[in-house]
Motif scaffolding. Structure first.
Motif, mmCIF file in Angstrom:
data_model
loop_
_atom_site.group_PDB
_atom_site.id
_atom_site.type_symbol
_atom_site.label_atom_id
_atom_site.label_comp_id
_atom_site.label_asym_id
_atom_site.label_seq_id
_atom_site.Cartn_x
_atom_site.Cartn_y
_atom_site.Cartn_z
ATOM 1 N N UNK B 115 0.930 -1.322 0.116
ATOM 2 C CA UNK B 115 -0.162 -0.038 0.092
ATOM 3 C C UNK B 115 0.797 1.400 -0.026
ATOM 4 N N UNK B 116 0.290 2.421 -0.751
ATOM 5 C CA UNK B 116 1.178 3.621 -0.481
ATOM 6 C C UNK B 116 1.933 3.680 -1.606
ATOM 7 N N UNK B 117 2.482 5.081 -1.898
ATOM 8 C CA UNK B 117 3.245 5.369 -2.936
ATOM 9 C C UNK B 117 4.572 5.933 -2.554
ATOM 10 N N UNK B 118 5.038 6.011 -1.331
ATOM 11 C CA UNK B 118 6.390 6.464 -0.631
ATOM 12 C C UNK B 118 7.335 5.483 -1.100
ATOM 13 N N UNK B 119 8.716 5.953 -1.276
ATOM 14 C CA UNK B 119 9.727 5.044 -1.592
ATOM 15 C C UNK B 119 9.654 3.634 -1.017
ATOM 16 N N UNK B 120 9.692 2.728 -1.597
ATOM 17 C CA UNK B 120 9.718 1.295 -0.944
ATOM 18 C C UNK B 120 10.262 0.231 -1.900
ATOM 19 N N UNK B 121 10.925 -0.587 -1.482
ATOM 20 C CA UNK B 121 11.269 -1.557 -2.662
ATOM 21 C C UNK B 121 11.402 -2.972 -2.118
ATOM 22 N N UNK B 122 11.709 -3.962 -2.807
ATOM 23 C CA UNK B 122 11.608 -5.315 -2.320
ATOM 24 C C UNK B 122 12.820 -5.934 -3.249
ATOM 25 N N UNK B 123 13.616 -6.824 -2.522
ATOM 26 C CA UNK B 123 14.705 -7.625 -3.439
ATOM 27 C C UNK B 123 14.404 -8.908 -3.368
ATOM 28 N N UNK B 124 14.165 -9.673 -4.534
ATOM 29 C CA UNK B 124 13.674 -11.177 -4.237
ATOM 30 C C UNK B 124 14.846 -12.010 -5.162
ATOM 31 N N UNK B 125 14.773 -13.049 -4.585
ATOM 32 C CA UNK B 125 15.934 -14.005 -5.248
ATOM 33 C C UNK B 125 15.118 -14.979 -6.283
ATOM 34 N N UNK B 126 15.378 -14.651 -7.469
ATOM 35 C CA UNK B 126 14.604 -15.320 -8.535
ATOM 36 C C UNK B 126 15.562 -16.377 -9.225
ATOM 37 N N UNK B 127 15.156 -17.707 -9.536
ATOM 38 C CA UNK B 127 13.620 -17.898 -9.567
ATOM 39 C C UNK B 127 13.117 -18.558 -8.456
ATOM 40 N N UNK B 128 13.752 -18.876 -7.360
ATOM 41 C CA UNK B 128 13.128 -19.554 -6.295
ATOM 42 C C UNK B 128 12.149 -18.750 -5.352
ATOM 43 N N UNK B 129 12.579 -17.413 -5.281
ATOM 44 C CA UNK B 129 11.764 -16.437 -4.329
ATOM 45 C C UNK B 129 11.777 -17.027 -2.905
ATOM 46 N N UNK B 130 12.983 -17.677 -2.811
ATOM 47 C CA UNK B 130 13.206 -18.096 -1.146
ATOM 48 C C UNK B 130 13.425 -16.734 -0.315
ATOM 49 N N UNK B 131 14.237 -15.883 -0.969
ATOM 50 C CA UNK B 131 14.723 -14.596 0.077
ATOM 51 C C UNK B 131 13.898 -13.375 -0.735
#
Lengths: 197, 397
Positions: B115-131
């Motif tokens: 939700x919302x539009x303030x600066x936020x991020x996510x780093x995802x390990x692809x392809x397993x999406x474990x992290x």
């Protein structure tokens, strides 16, 4: 078929904190209530005798924390330490000090920070003992609380609860024993660290 | 609704999630394991109190470090053990609503983070999406590792290592350019200078926005499937026992959600005072085995002592899923739960547990829409859900 059970939300402890904070920072209005179920007397006295201003770093005030349950910045912990310490202790089963990982030293097998620094064994061992001592003190305090609760449950004939408390006491006593053994037989930081798979 | 510019490809979506794979240990009862660490940086306000510019600044610091890790990650098991892919950085505030919901359904970000539009991020390990590393959620960093079945130890080791790497340690024996394994020893201080300075106090440990996370900042949780305990009415005992041990019990969809379809999340409440590995040990060795055994016994009881009732319930559930033309999520989840029980109790033999696990994920609204490649209103989603389930559970001729 019913969908399932209503479950307890994670926010419960936050609410306890918010409520405790509310009782601390709200100025007393009118006659004091005669009975308080669990009086945070020490906290109140401390807070009243030394009113806390805003956090010098982020400007957060205690009243805001009361509303949101969230602090403004890392410095808030220092600014509001006298109020936060008892609340944190209550929220974390009587624990008052961190005994785990630290940023520049990492974690170890028995969780004693410092033992994992492969390149500084000698310097780290003093830190280990300090950590171990703190951990033992923590457990000792927790045991005292549990034993008191056990005595209360027995006298109140709450045997199921008493049995659970006794198990918890045994568990902690074993844990302390295990930590002592680990500390004594620790072959050295570098070897120690790889053990836990 | 196409793949262009999307966080996930349609293939990734259709393949389900690795943390729902039923191949892992104790996965008859433990669906998945997760370890989460909360971290913040020295000298920066927590996200709720931070201005847009301050959030942006924190995000840049973290991005630089994460991307540095990501560069060494491919093929380097020491830097990213058990996570074959690199960490992909996603500016969540710039993604579409559809992508955000997809990430929520796949458990790589929280509802709040979507939700919302303030600066936020996510780093995802692809392809397993474990992290997944959420940036600017309640805390500046929420690092989680999620695995299928009961694999808390593995999840912790990976989370701990990634946390160390972000915060200025590197694996022992891992000199620049070396590909030495991380299992060889403990991390040693990093010699580079762009590591993240974590907010840490000797007394309170890692400092977090909410004091309930302070100390280790570690939340250990498992998703359990406990249908037999609910059917035998003993689930209340489990709830009381876990509560007494200071554990939180939540539903499939996390905080504040109902334990729909007999899927429960159990996690530690206390984060201060115990070293990480002790906390983990207590959770994994002293609390979980009791619950797992309890459920297994209840299942055995259902199959031996109440066989006809159990058969009736699980085959009715399977029949509904196989022939329904419209399904709501509220109806589907308890049916999946029954069928899952039927398979694991040896009553249903022509459906795989893995199929049911993945259906739980794929029948959620955003997944359905991505699979069909178009937006669907609620009515159409109900039909699409039933179609998909029918297709997947079709009896073999």
């Amino acid at each position: 078929m019913k969908a399932g059970l209503p479950v307890q939300s994670q926010t419960q402890i936050s609410q306890i904190i918010a409520q405790s904070i509310a009782s601390i920072v709200k100025p007393p209005e009118g006659p004091k209530e005669a009975v308080e179920p669990e009086p945070p007397a020490a906290d109140v006295a401390e807070a009243e005798s030394k009113p806390l201003g805003a956090c010098p770093s982020c400007g957060m005030e205690l009243a805001q924390f009361r509303n949101t349950g969230l602090l403004g910045c890392p410095e808030c912990y220092r600014a509001f330490e006298s109020v936060l310490a008892p609340l944190i202790e209550r929220a974390h089963e009587g624990s008052t000090h961190h005994t785990g990982k630290s940023p520049r030293m990492g974690t170890t097998v028995c969780g004693v920070a410092g033992a994992s620094v492969a390149s500084g064994g000698a310097g780290a061992s003093g830190g280990n003992e300090k950590m171990l001592k703190a951990f033992r003190a923590e457990r000792g305090k927790r045991l005292e609380v549990l034993k008191r609760q056990l005595a209360e449950s027995v006298s109140g004939e709450q045997y199921e609860k008493a049995a659970r408390l006794r198990d918890e006491i045994t568990r902690i006593e074993r844990e302390v024993q295990a930590m002592d053994t680990t500390a004594l037989s620790s072959p050295g930081p570098a070897e120690n660290a790889g053990e836990q798979a | 609704m196409s793949d262009v510019g999307s966080v996930f490809t349609s293939r990734q979506v259709a393949n389900g999630a690795s943390w729902l794979s039923a191949a892992a240990g104790d996965s008859d009862v433990v669906v998945s394991s997760r370890v989460r660490l909360a971290r913040n940086l020295v000298g920066h306000p927590f996200p709720k109190k931070a201005s847009r510019a301050q959030k942006q600044q924190v995000m840049e610091l973290i991005r630089a470090r994460v991307q540095r890790l990501a560069r060494v990650a491919p093929g380097d098991e020491a830097a990213a053990p058990a996570s074959k892919g690199a960490l992909a950085w996603i500016d969540v505030h710039e993604t579409t609503q559809a992508d955000r919901m997809l990430m929520v359904e796949r458990h790589v970000i929280s509802k709040e983070h979507a939700q919302g539009d303030s600066p936020r991020a996510v780093a995802i390990s692809f392809p397993d999406e474990r992290v997944s590393i959420m940036v600017n959620e309640e805390d500046q960093i929420r690092l989680q590792v999620m695995c299928a079945g009961l694999q808390l130890g593995a999840a912790f080791e990976q989370a701990d290592l990634l946390d160390s790497l972000l915060g200025g340690l590197r694996p022992a024996g891992h000199a620049a350019g070396s590909t030495g394994g991380a299992g060889g020893g403990a991390p040693v201080p990093d010699d580079t200078d762009d590591y993240l300075r974590y907010a840490f106090s000797p007394r309170f440990g890692y400092l977090t926005a909410c004091p309930t996370n302070v100390g280790t900042g570690m939340r250990v949780s498992v998703m359990l499937h406990l249908p037999a305990l609910r059917l035998t009415g003993e689930i209340e005992k489990v709830r009381r026992a876990t509560k007494d041990m200071n554990m939180a019990v939540r539903g499939y969809y996390g905080e504040g959600s109902e334990a729909a379809g007999d899927f429960f999340q159990i996690s530690n409440q206390t984060t201060l005072g115990k070293p990480e590995r002790i906390l983990l040990h207590e959770f994994e060795s002293e609390i979980l085995p009791h619950v797992v055994e309890y459920e297994r016994k209840a299942r055995a009881f259902m199959v031996t002592k109440r066989r006809k009732q159990t058969e009736d319930a699980v085959f009715r559930a399977l029949g509904t899923l196989r022939y329904a033309r419209r399904l709501t999520p509220e109806e589907a989840l308890p049916l999946f739960s029954q069928v899952r029980l039927g398979i694991l109790a040896g009553l249903i033999d022509d459906v795989q547990v893995n199929t049911v696990n993945q259906l739980v994920l794929l029948t959620q609204p955003q997944h359905l829409q991505r699979l069909l490649g178009k937006e669907l209103d609620q009515d159409k989603r109900r039909e699409a859900r039933a179609d998909l389930v029918r297709e997947w559970l079709k009896p073999k001729a």
